[in-house]
Design a protein around this motif. Structure first.
Motif, PDB file in Angstrom:
ATOM      1  N   VAL A  20       0.832  -1.182   0.000  1.00 38.57           N
ATOM      2  CA  VAL A  20       0.000   0.000   0.000  1.00 38.57           C
ATOM      3  C   VAL A  20       0.873   1.240   0.000  1.00 38.57           C
ATOM      4  O   VAL A  20       1.874   1.310   0.707  1.00 38.57           O
ATOM      5  CB  VAL A  20      -0.912  -0.002   1.255  1.00 38.57           C
ATOM      6  N   VAL A  21       0.533   2.173  -0.826  1.00 35.12           N
ATOM      7  CA  VAL A  21       1.304   3.408  -0.888  1.00 35.12           C
ATOM      8  C   VAL A  21       0.979   4.261   0.328  1.00 35.12           C
ATOM      9  O   VAL A  21      -0.182   4.493   0.637  1.00 35.12           O
ATOM     10  CB  VAL A  21       0.950   4.188  -2.168  1.00 35.12           C
ATOM     11  N   VAL A  22       2.029   4.695   1.021  1.00 37.66           N
ATOM     12  CA  VAL A  22       1.814   5.526   2.195  1.00 37.66           C
ATOM     13  C   VAL A  22       1.302   6.883   1.739  1.00 37.66           C
ATOM     14  O   VAL A  22       1.849   7.494   0.836  1.00 37.66           O
ATOM     15  CB  VAL A  22       3.117   5.694   2.991  1.00 37.66           C
ATOM     16  N   GLY A  23       0.225   7.329   2.329  1.00 41.17           N
ATOM     17  CA  GLY A  23      -0.362   8.588   1.897  1.00 41.17           C
ATOM     18  C   GLY A  23      -0.771   9.440   3.067  1.00 41.17           C
ATOM     19  O   GLY A  23      -0.290   9.270   4.180  1.00 41.17           O
ATOM     20  N   VAL A  24      -1.724  10.292   2.784  1.00 36.08           N
ATOM     21  CA  VAL A  24      -2.185  11.230   3.786  1.00 36.08           C
ATOM     22  C   VAL A  24      -3.230  10.572   4.651  1.00 36.08           C
ATOM     23  O   VAL A  24      -4.126   9.906   4.150  1.00 36.08           O
ATOM     24  CB  VAL A  24      -2.800  12.472   3.101  1.00 36.08           C
ATOM     25  N   PRO A  66     -10.717  10.111  -4.509  1.00 42.90           N
ATOM     26  CA  PRO A  66      -9.489   9.393  -4.157  1.00 42.90           C
ATOM     27  C   PRO A  66      -9.788   7.986  -3.647  1.00 42.90           C
ATOM     28  O   PRO A  66     -10.784   7.753  -2.964  1.00 42.90           O
ATOM     29  CB  PRO A  66      -8.883  10.263  -3.042  1.00 42.90           C
ATOM     30  N   ARG A  67      -8.929   7.048  -3.996  1.00 41.00           N
ATOM     31  CA  ARG A  67      -9.021   5.704  -3.455  1.00 41.00           C
ATOM     32  C   ARG A  67      -8.496   5.729  -2.020  1.00 41.00           C
ATOM     33  O   ARG A  67      -7.516   6.405  -1.721  1.00 41.00           O
ATOM     34  CB  ARG A  67      -8.196   4.727  -4.294  1.00 41.00           C
ATOM     35  N   ARG A  68      -9.152   4.948  -1.148  1.00 38.68           N
ATOM     36  CA  ARG A  68      -8.761   4.968   0.254  1.00 38.68           C
ATOM     37  C   ARG A  68      -8.837   3.562   0.853  1.00 38.68           C
ATOM     38  O   ARG A  68      -9.545   2.697   0.355  1.00 38.68           O
ATOM     39  CB  ARG A  68      -9.670   5.901   1.071  1.00 38.68           C
ATOM     40  N   ALA A  69      -8.099   3.371   1.943  1.00 38.79           N
ATOM     41  CA  ALA A  69      -8.164   2.156   2.743  1.00 38.79           C
ATOM     42  C   ALA A  69      -8.247   2.557   4.209  1.00 38.79           C
ATOM     43  O   ALA A  69      -7.859   3.668   4.593  1.00 38.79           O
ATOM     44  CB  ALA A  69      -6.938   1.274   2.507  1.00 38.79           C
ATOM     45  N   LEU A  70      -8.744   1.659   5.032  1.00 42.35           N
ATOM     46  CA  LEU A  70      -8.941   1.943   6.453  1.00 42.35           C
ATOM     47  C   LEU A  70      -7.664   1.707   7.247  1.00 42.35           C
ATOM     48  O   LEU A  70      -6.923   0.748   7.003  1.00 42.35           O
ATOM     49  CB  LEU A  70     -10.045   1.040   7.012  1.00 42.35           C
ATOM     50  N   ALA A 225      -3.560  -9.788  -7.137  1.00 38.53           N
ATOM     51  CA  ALA A 225      -3.359  -9.777  -8.584  1.00 38.53           C
ATOM     52  C   ALA A 225      -4.321  -8.810  -9.270  1.00 38.53           C
ATOM     53  O   ALA A 225      -4.005  -8.277 -10.345  1.00 38.53           O
ATOM     54  CB  ALA A 225      -3.529 -11.189  -9.153  1.00 38.53           C
ATOM     55  N   ALA A 226      -5.488  -8.593  -8.665  1.00 43.56           N
ATOM     56  CA  ALA A 226      -6.467  -7.662  -9.228  1.00 43.56           C
ATOM     57  C   ALA A 226      -6.195  -6.219  -8.814  1.00 43.56           C
ATOM     58  O   ALA A 226      -6.965  -5.317  -9.175  1.00 43.56           O
ATOM     59  CB  ALA A 226      -7.876  -8.069  -8.796  1.00 43.56           C
ATOM     60  N   GLY A 227      -5.127  -5.989  -8.057  1.00 45.70           N
ATOM     61  CA  GLY A 227      -4.789  -4.638  -7.641  1.00 45.70           C
ATOM     62  C   GLY A 227      -5.617  -4.121  -6.486  1.00 45.70           C
ATOM     63  O   GLY A 227      -5.716  -2.905  -6.283  1.00 45.70           O
ATOM     64  N   VAL A 228      -6.196  -5.029  -5.702  1.00 42.95           N
ATOM     65  CA  VAL A 228      -7.032  -4.608  -4.576  1.00 42.95           C
ATOM     66  C   VAL A 228      -6.136  -4.177  -3.423  1.00 42.95           C
ATOM     67  O   VAL A 228      -5.388  -4.987  -2.860  1.00 42.95           O
ATOM     68  CB  VAL A 228      -7.965  -5.753  -4.115  1.00 42.95           C
ATOM     69  N   ASP A 229      -6.193  -2.909  -3.067  1.00 41.49           N
ATOM     70  CA  ASP A 229      -5.433  -2.406  -1.934  1.00 41.49           C
ATOM     71  C   ASP A 229      -6.322  -1.677  -0.937  1.00 41.49           C
ATOM     72  O   ASP A 229      -5.825  -1.054   0.009  1.00 41.49           O
ATOM     73  CB  ASP A 229      -4.301  -1.490  -2.393  1.00 41.49           C
ATOM     74  N   ASN A 230      -7.634  -1.757  -1.127  1.00 38.36           N
ATOM     75  CA  ASN A 230      -8.574  -1.070  -0.249  1.00 38.36           C
ATOM     76  C   ASN A 230      -9.287  -2.009   0.715  1.00 38.36           C
ATOM     77  O   ASN A 230     -10.257  -1.625   1.370  1.00 38.36           O
ATOM     78  CB  ASN A 230      -9.606  -0.294  -1.072  1.00 38.36           C
ATOM     79  N   LEU A 374      -8.669   7.056   7.469  1.00 38.05           N
ATOM     80  CA  LEU A 374      -8.373   6.460   6.172  1.00 38.05           C
ATOM     81  C   LEU A 374      -7.000   6.874   5.677  1.00 38.05           C
ATOM     82  O   LEU A 374      -6.475   7.929   6.030  1.00 38.05           O
ATOM     83  CB  LEU A 374      -9.422   6.875   5.143  1.00 38.05           C
ATOM     84  N   ARG A 375      -6.457   6.015   4.824  1.00 36.28           N
ATOM     85  CA  ARG A 375      -5.198   6.293   4.142  1.00 36.28           C
ATOM     86  C   ARG A 375      -5.492   6.465   2.659  1.00 36.28           C
ATOM     87  O   ARG A 375      -6.190   5.646   2.053  1.00 36.28           O
ATOM     88  CB  ARG A 375      -4.222   5.122   4.359  1.00 36.28           C
ATOM     89  N   ARG A 376      -4.979   7.530   2.077  1.00 37.12           N
ATOM     90  CA  ARG A 376      -5.148   7.748   0.653  1.00 37.12           C
ATOM     91  C   ARG A 376      -4.231   6.803  -0.122  1.00 37.12           C
ATOM     92  O   ARG A 376      -3.051   6.647   0.208  1.00 37.12           O
ATOM     93  CB  ARG A 376      -4.829   9.203   0.289  1.00 37.12           C
ATOM     94  N   LEU A 377      -4.791   6.163  -1.138  1.00 38.78           N
ATOM     95  CA  LEU A 377      -4.039   5.216  -1.959  1.00 38.78           C
ATOM     96  C   LEU A 377      -3.646   5.834  -3.284  1.00 38.78           C
ATOM     97  O   LEU A 377      -4.195   6.864  -3.703  1.00 38.78           O
ATOM     98  CB  LEU A 377      -4.887   3.972  -2.211  1.00 38.78           C
ATOM     99  N   ALA A 378      -2.725   5.199  -3.963  1.00 37.47           N
ATOM    100  CA  ALA A 378      -2.346   5.651  -5.289  1.00 37.47           C
ATOM    101  C   ALA A 378      -3.527   5.526  -6.224  1.00 37.47           C
ATOM    102  O   ALA A 378      -4.332   4.602  -6.111  1.00 37.47           O
ATOM    103  CB  ALA A 378      -1.170   4.824  -5.803  1.00 37.47           C
ATOM    104  N   PRO A 379      -3.689   6.430  -7.186  1.00 38.07           N
ATOM    105  CA  PRO A 379      -4.808   6.370  -8.127  1.00 38.07           C
ATOM    106  C   PRO A 379      -4.801   5.056  -8.899  1.00 38.07           C
ATOM    107  O   PRO A 379      -3.752   4.464  -9.149  1.00 38.07           O
ATOM    108  CB  PRO A 379      -4.551   7.568  -9.053  1.00 38.07           C
TER     109      PRO A 379
END
Length: 379
Positions: A20-24, A66-70, A225-230, A374-379
């Protein structure tokens, strides 16, 4: 769930029951409830391939969003609830919050792989998210039982067959659709595996602990593999009550640090409802399990909690239990109330004697509850 006969079904066979890309880091404000446009349900008799590919009504995700994860809270807990009406009824979260004096940060429901609504429902997830809560799905690889009893022996859904790819169609469909959804989702996969009441139990249906690890990692790899990071992955055992058929060597089927985001347990005060049960307070219910889960150095969740009023004062139990969890379980980061009736008729809903019990002075404590971060993910 320590009672192997409890299950969660709603009309039409839909389960109720979450790099996961470290974000805001963003604290999410509570959002106003908005009406969703559709509530179509799949035909439970349809084939799995049809069920998971039929388009789900509802608007597509705004690509500018923006894409986000918890993220787990640094301290305190996310309060959650399992109540399917909150997922399907507009305004239900607001009403539940008003009745209980607390707004849920997580809303959980149950879906099975082979019966009921088998698709990921972004419209359900959006309805939850629009209240400021995080959608959580307890994802169950089995066919729902007929009647009131579980059917753990289902060879077509054994752990070895999951790991071998026999059910990759539904897993890939969920991975694709959750990636497209792009907002935080919690998945509680193959829960209570240390019991003997589900087909994925580590000692039933031909399973072994190594099969559980292989099946979990196989599903996770498809999502990767499907790029799921959320997605936040929740590994959830039944609490260690020393009941018949329950395994306690939990490290043997822990998937590994890189494959798990939260560790969790479920545990109920069954009171005097059964010959094998008695009125139990927080430490006898959760103490041993909490200590075992703490070894994994992950945020800890109680993903199902509830009490009957048979044999004691349920309202008092709620206040005392939450007080004890707050002061004696410092690694606890989420608690989800099971707001439903079990198959044998035990009522864990917050009504009657327990209406508004969470809002009792000394129960939750506003300084203990957290809003989702939440953490902002790469687009």
């Amino acid at each position: 769930m320590s009672d192997p006969w409890r299950r969660r079904l709603i009309g039409g066979g839909v389960s109720v029951a979450v790099a996961v890309v470290v974000g805001v880091v963003l604290a999410v404000p509570w959002l106003a409830q908005r009406a969703d446009s559709s509530e179509a349900a799949a035909d439970p008799s349809a084939a799995v391939t049809q069920s998971v590919t039929t388009p789900v009504p509802g608007p597509e995700r705004d690509v500018a969003e923006p894409r986000r994860a918890l993220l787990p809270p640094e301290d305190g807990v996310y309060l959650g609830v399992s109540n399917f009406r909150l997922v399907t009824d507009n305004g239900a979260v607001r009403v539940w919050s008003e009745q209980n004096g607390a707004r849920p940060a997580i809303v959980n429901w149950y879906q099975q792989w082979l019966t009921g609504e088998r698709r990921f429902r972004p419209d359900w997830a959006r309805r939850v998210a629009r209240t400021g809560a995080i959608p959580m799905i307890t994802w169950e690889p089995w066919s729902a039982p007929e009647g009131e009893r579980h059917t753990p022996v289902q060879p077509d859904i054994s752990l070895a067959r999951i790991a071998a790819g026999d059910h990759d169609g539904i897993v890939r469909a969920w991975a694709r659709d959750i990636a497209a959804y792009g907002q935080p989702v919690m998945i509680r996969l193959m829960h209570e595996m240390n019991g003997n009441w589900y087909p994925w139990g580590v000692h039933v249906n031909g399973n072994a602990p190594a099969d559980y690890v292989a099946a979990w990692r196989h599903v996770h790899r498809i999502f990767d593999a499907a790029g799921v990071d959320n997605v936040s992955w929740i590994w959830s055992i039944n609490n260690l009550e020393r009941i018949d058929g329950e395994d306690h060597e939990i490290s043997a089927y822990y998937p590994g640090r890189k494959w798990v985001d939260w560790v969790s347990t479920s545990g109920f005060n069954w009171g005097e409802a059964y010959s094998w049960s008695s009125w139990r307070t927080a430490d006898p219910l959760y103490g041993d399990t909490y200590r075992e889960l703490s070894r994994f150095d992950k945020p800890i969740m109680i993903s199902e909690i509830g009490t009957t009023d048979i044999g004691g004062d349920a309202r008092l139990w709620i206040r005392q239990t939450f007080q004890r969890l707050r002061t004696g379980y410092p690694k606890l980061r989420a608690v989800l109330w099971y707001d439903d009736i079990d198959a044998a008729g035990l009522d864990f809903r917050l009504h009657g004697q327990t209406a508004g019990a969470l809002a009792q002075p000394g129960a939750l404590g506003r300084d203990w509850l957290r809003t989702p971060v939440l953490r902002r993910l790469a687009p």
